[in-house]
Design a protein around this motif. Structure first.
Motif, mmCIF file in Angstrom:
data_model
loop_
_atom_site.group_PDB
_atom_site.id
_atom_site.type_symbol
_atom_site.label_atom_id
_atom_site.label_comp_id
_atom_site.label_asym_id
_atom_site.label_seq_id
_atom_site.Cartn_x
_atom_site.Cartn_y
_atom_site.Cartn_z
ATOM 1 N N ARG A 187 0.794 6.225 6.091
ATOM 2 C CA ARG A 187 0.288 5.373 4.996
ATOM 3 C C ARG A 187 -0.734 4.363 5.517
ATOM 4 O O ARG A 187 -1.489 3.782 4.730
ATOM 5 C CB ARG A 187 1.439 4.622 4.327
ATOM 6 C CG ARG A 187 2.437 5.501 3.579
ATOM 7 C CD ARG A 187 3.355 4.639 2.747
ATOM 8 N NE ARG A 187 4.435 5.376 2.108
ATOM 9 C CZ ARG A 187 4.330 6.048 0.960
ATOM 10 N NH1 ARG A 187 3.163 6.082 0.337
ATOM 11 N NH2 ARG A 187 5.363 6.674 0.437
ATOM 12 N N GLU B 280 4.375 0.871 -1.211
ATOM 13 C CA GLU B 280 5.552 1.714 -1.069
ATOM 14 C C GLU B 280 6.286 1.356 0.226
ATOM 15 O O GLU B 280 5.684 1.284 1.292
ATOM 16 C CB GLU B 280 5.151 3.195 -1.036
ATOM 17 C CG GLU B 280 4.578 3.716 -2.345
ATOM 18 C CD GLU B 280 5.592 3.716 -3.467
ATOM 19 O OE1 GLU B 280 6.802 3.867 -3.178
ATOM 20 O OE2 GLU B 280 5.179 3.563 -4.631
ATOM 21 N N ASP C 288 9.267 2.850 2.493
ATOM 22 C CA ASP C 288 9.982 4.115 2.647
ATOM 23 C C ASP C 288 11.393 3.948 3.196
ATOM 24 O O ASP C 288 12.232 4.840 3.018
ATOM 25 C CB ASP C 288 9.180 5.041 3.568
ATOM 26 C CG ASP C 288 7.808 5.369 2.991
ATOM 27 O OD1 ASP C 288 7.758 5.950 1.899
ATOM 28 O OD2 ASP C 288 6.794 5.021 3.630
ATOM 29 N N ARG D 145 7.480 1.559 6.634
ATOM 30 C CA ARG D 145 6.640 2.548 5.966
ATOM 31 C C ARG D 145 6.271 3.680 6.933
ATOM 32 O O ARG D 145 6.120 3.442 8.137
ATOM 33 C CB ARG D 145 5.346 1.879 5.481
ATOM 34 C CG ARG D 145 5.553 0.925 4.333
ATOM 35 C CD ARG D 145 4.486 -0.152 4.217
ATOM 36 N NE ARG D 145 3.101 0.318 4.235
ATOM 37 C CZ ARG D 145 2.437 0.783 3.176
ATOM 38 N NH1 ARG D 145 3.074 0.880 2.001
ATOM 39 N NH2 ARG D 145 1.174 1.138 3.284
#
Length: 457
Positions: free
Chosen positions: A89, A331, A333, A85
């Motif tokens: 974040r 999420e 990435d 990630r």
């Protein structure tokens, strides 16, 4: 049971397009060096530093020419590697210090935690730099074993930790690379009959740089080259151990760096080769890093991948390889690199964000990069002087050194890429507030005395 070994050397792992997860669990060794430049490895053009073992990985595996760290500095790049990630974040945009009371949030899921679901033995040897308070240390982030320096080797109170305890307050950094290598090989020996993940995060060649007597004076680039050649020796020791244990054919070996070279340190700071600038900047030299990987019999020897890939990609790649679902409550990435590693496929996705701290400064889409205007930096003992620039538009395929700004010639195209960047940033969602890294000392008592003494004169 026939056991596959995956060796992740200096921060590198890839994935398959739509592969079936391997039925026999692979071992993973990730070797991640600190502040190594794109121009510091033979496979990437260095002629004054000899790196035969790292070059062997490229020759017998794959070389990535456009491989990116998620940050141009230490802590954010490591958080991204381990979680897949963007570090923003997590509120991580700066590096942690010995006086930091914060660290990578405990709720983040690391590669080690993924692999524990398959009962891997997991270890980190070397630099952690994601918080050294007990709740942030590796044993609370999926690792069974930890030995190393918990932050950068130029910071106060350099110590060796084993697990959660300090075991040595007097660290002789001449032998840090050898000490880490011995610890790594001991771990392989202990766990050779079990699936294991070894994250070998070398402190070198981050300043202050040191080499053991065996390597002092051995390179054509002074002490820095000596240090890198000792790191290459370390890689060779890992490869030899795998060969001795008949694990090499079942091993994915990865080598990479956390960010570019610290150029302000001059001859102690490495080289970005053909790339512009280095560590602490969102030019290519700060974030494009030398990365190679091998897995004998799995990755075709001599392969070169000349498109975008990132450190964040290792998280979903490893998940796919061992058959662990990628977490769906956050999420991720990174992109699975299996198609790149094990077939002639390509990575899914061709965009990348260049963040400086929490600020988005540049964006890559396909072959092109746009960079927002920059006011420049006047220079300091800890950061290179860099002049101001206007909006930049670069064709990275034709101009990896970012020397020819196309924006004045193609302003409409540049504007369209900035608009794409802004929309893509919105789609990332809101980031949390940045973590408080440290606060300044209250020195008002010194100022009081200084003023008092002036008045008495």
């Amino acid at each position: 049971m026939y056991r596959l070994s995956i060796l992740v050397l200096i921060g590198f792992i890839t994935s398959c397009s739509n592969p079936e997860p391997t039925s026999e669990l692979p071992n993973i060794i990730h070797v991640f060096v600190d502040d190594l430049g794109y121009g510091d490895v033979g496979a990437f053009g260095a002629t004054d530093i000899k790196t035969p073992n790292i070059d062997r990985i490229a020759d017998e595996g794959i070389k990535f020419t456009e491989f990116y760290s998620a940050s141009s500095i230490c802590s954010p790049s490591r958080a991204a590697l381990l979680t897949g990630r963007y570090p923003q974040r997590m509120g991580i945009g700066q590096v942690f210090f010995p006086e930091s009371f914060t660290g990578m949030p405990e709720e983040e899921i690391t590669i080690a935690e993924l692999l524990k679901k398959k009962e891997y033995a997991t270890a980190i040897v070397g630099k952690w730099h994601l918080g050294h308070r007990k709740q942030y240390l590796p044993l609370n982030q999926g690792f069974d074993y930890y030995f190393g320096i918990p932050y950068s080797n130029d910071m106060e109170s350099v110590v060796y930790m084993r697990g959660n305890e300090v075991v040595d307050f007097e660290v002789d950094q001449h032998y840090t690379t050898k000490t880490y290598t011995r610890e790594a090989i001991d771990f392989i020996e202990r766990e050779k009959d079990n699936p294991f993940f070894l994250y070998l995060a070398h402190s070198m060649p981050h300043v202050p740089i040191y080499a053991s007597e065996q390597f002092e004076g051995t390179s054509e680039r002074g002490l820095y080259g000596d240090v890198v050649q000792e790191l290459d020796w370390s890689v060779g020791q890992i490869i030899q151990k795998l060969e001795d244990e008949k694990l090499l054919e079942n091993t994915l070996l990865i080598f990479s760096s956390d960010n570019g070279p610290w150029l302000v340190m001059e001859d102690h700071g490495g080289s970005a080769g053909p790339l512009r600038e280095g560590k602490q900047f969102t030019f290519e030299g700060g974030m494009r890093v030398p990365t190679v990987a091998m897995w004998k019999g799995k990755i075709v020897a001599g392969k070169v991948y000349e498109d975008l890939a990132t450190q964040m990609d290792w998280f979903p790649t490893i998940a796919q390889m061992v058959g662990v679902p990628v977490p769906d409550d956050r999420e991720i990435d990174g992109k699975d690199l299996s198609a790149v590693l094990f077939s002639d496929g390509e990575r899914d996705g061709d965009t990348f964000f260049y963040f400086d701290d929490m600020e988005l400064q540049a964006y890559r889409s396909g072959d092109y990069k746009v960079k927002k205007p920059y006011s420049g930096f006047p220079g300091a003992a800890w950061k290179q002087k860099v002049p101001a620039h206007d909006s930049l538009l670069i064709n990275l395929k034709e101009d990896m050194g970012e020397q020819h700004n196309l924006y004045p010639e193609q302003p409409d195209f540049g504007i369209s890429l900035f608009e794409e960047m802004n929309q893509a940033r919105k789609e990332l969602g809101a980031f949390p507030a940045p973590l408080i890294i440290r606060t300044g000392a209250d020195n008002s008592h010194y100022r009081y005395l200084e003023q008092k003494h002036k008045q008495e004169k």
